[in-house]
Design an enzyme around this catalytic site. Structure first.
Site, PDB file in Angstrom:
ATOM      1  CG  LEU A   1      -1.559  14.689  35.274  1.00 46.55           C
ATOM      2  CD1 LEU A   1      -2.450  15.898  35.520  1.00 46.55           C
ATOM      3  CD2 LEU A   1      -0.098  15.111  35.217  1.00 46.55           C
ATOM      4  CG  ASP A   2       2.040  11.072  40.167  1.00 43.32           C
ATOM      5  OD1 ASP A   2       1.567  11.892  40.965  1.00 43.32           O
ATOM      6  OD2 ASP A   2       3.199  11.157  39.708  1.00 43.32           O
ATOM      7  CG  PHE A   3      -2.955   9.640  44.827  1.00 40.32           C
ATOM      8  CD1 PHE A   3      -4.306   9.365  44.668  1.00 40.32           C
ATOM      9  CD2 PHE A   3      -2.506  10.065  46.076  1.00 40.32           C
ATOM     10  CE1 PHE A   3      -5.199   9.498  45.723  1.00 40.32           C
ATOM     11  CE2 PHE A   3      -3.394  10.203  47.135  1.00 40.32           C
ATOM     12  CZ  PHE A   3      -4.738   9.914  46.965  1.00 40.32           C
TER      13      PHE A   3
ATOM     14  CB  SER B   1       0.771  14.849  39.441  1.00 36.88           C
ATOM     15  OG  SER B   1       2.051  14.321  39.738  1.00 36.88           O
TER      16      SER B   1
ATOM     17  NE  ARG C   1       5.143  12.586  41.187  1.00 39.76           N
ATOM     18  CZ  ARG C   1       4.961  13.565  42.066  1.00 39.76           C
ATOM     19  NH1 ARG C   1       5.901  13.821  42.963  1.00 39.76           N
ATOM     20  NH2 ARG C   1       3.854  14.286  42.056  1.00 39.76           N
TER      21      ARG C   1
END
Length: 312
Positions: A101-103, A105, A201
């Site tokens: 999960l990105d920063f 999220s 995204r």
């Protein structure tokens, strides 16, 4: 599995620490000092670190973590930002995240102490469900792409500025539902079965829509439920049972695929061999095949004959 990875997954050491131990000559494989960083540990190898054997873990542990936004799914960050390993209890420092999960999220992140399970689940087509909020009303074009899929030659919108990924193919969404609408945003719950880099995204970025909030709430039937942000829980017994059934099915599928590939290569080899045979060799091969077929028919005939003698 590479030596440093093997040590990291089966001991208290990280990969970087394992590399330092290898470089210092503190690692032995089958009693011999090992300084080859690219060595792949083979079945039956005995690996020791500073005189103590590294015991390969056979038990499987699965953890559900509710990742907060503003944390990175990585061991270390060169910019000093918070990683999930700053937030996780120390006993999970060697666990492997299944996907990312990105920063910005948040939500459900699965972790395991089994490299094999991590690899299988990361490559799986298991459903992933997210609650998202975009800064635009939903358009017919977005809905059509969610239903039919999307292929982009330029998928940089929505991606990280330093990402080297340009093109991307998006499979049709498994499911989506609108959960809130205004003039300036849309709230959605979407289910996809891929885990590509910043996939949602990038998908909405193509339609010039920014994802303001992204929270994963389910992965492969494992739900976040009421787990507080930043907290962990172990799998339930039912979740472990479901996982073992899935892994068993994946093993059977993998074995079948390997068998089919071996059969294909064998058939290709046979075709190539026959192609290069002389006429006499072809004649002898046909005779041998006819003899083999005759013997099989004779055996089947004897087996099906009720009057044949019983020889014990």
């Amino acid at each position: 599995m590479r030596l440093n990875k093997y040590i990291a997954h089966n001991s208290k050491y990280s990969r970087r620490e394992a590399d330092a131990l290898i470089e210092a000559g503190d690692v032995k494989v089958n009693g011999a000092k090992m300084t080859n960083f690219s060595y792949d540990v083979q079945e039956g190898d005995k690996v020791s670190v500073r005189g103590l054997y590294v015991k390969e873990k056979t038990e499987l542990t699965m953890v559900v973590f509710n990742k907060p936004r503003g944390s990175l799914v990585t061991k270390k960050d060169d910019r000093g930002r918070t990683t999930i390993y700053h937030l996780l209890p120390g006993k999970f420092r060697h666990f492997i995240p299944i996907g990312r999960l990105d920063f910005a999220s948040e939500g459900l992140l699965l972790l395991t102490d089994s490299p094999r399970v991590a690899e299988v689940m990361m490559k799986s087509g298991l459903d992933r469900t997210y609650n998202i909020k975009i800064d635009k009303p939903l358009t017919p074009e977005m809905e059509q792409a969610m239903k039919e899929g999307l292929v982009l030659d330029d998928a940089r919108a929505g991606g990280h500025e330093k990402s080297k990924i340009y093109s991307m193919e998006f499979a049709p969404f498994v499911h989506y539902e609108v959960r809130g609408v205004s003039k300036h945003f849309t709230k959605l719950r979407v289910t996809i079965n891929e885990g590509k880099n910043r996939e949602l995204r990038r998908f909405f970025g193509h339609f010039e829509a920014n994802v303001l909030d992204l929270k994963r709430v389910e992965f492969g039937g494992i739900s976040l439920n009421n787990l507080p942000t930043g907290k962990t829980r172990f799998f339930t017994r039912r979740e472990y049972d479901d996982l073992h059934k899935y892994l068993k099915a994946m093993r059977k599928l993998e074995e079948q695929e390997k068998k089919e590939e071996a059969d294909r290569l064998r058939a290709e080899h046979l075709r190539e061999k026959r192609k290069n045979q002389t006429p006499e060799q072809k004649k002898q091969a046909k005779l041998a095949e006819a003899k083999r077929v005759k013997e099989i028919k004779q055996k089947n005939s004897n087996r099906n004959n009720p009057n044949r003698k019983n020889r014990k």
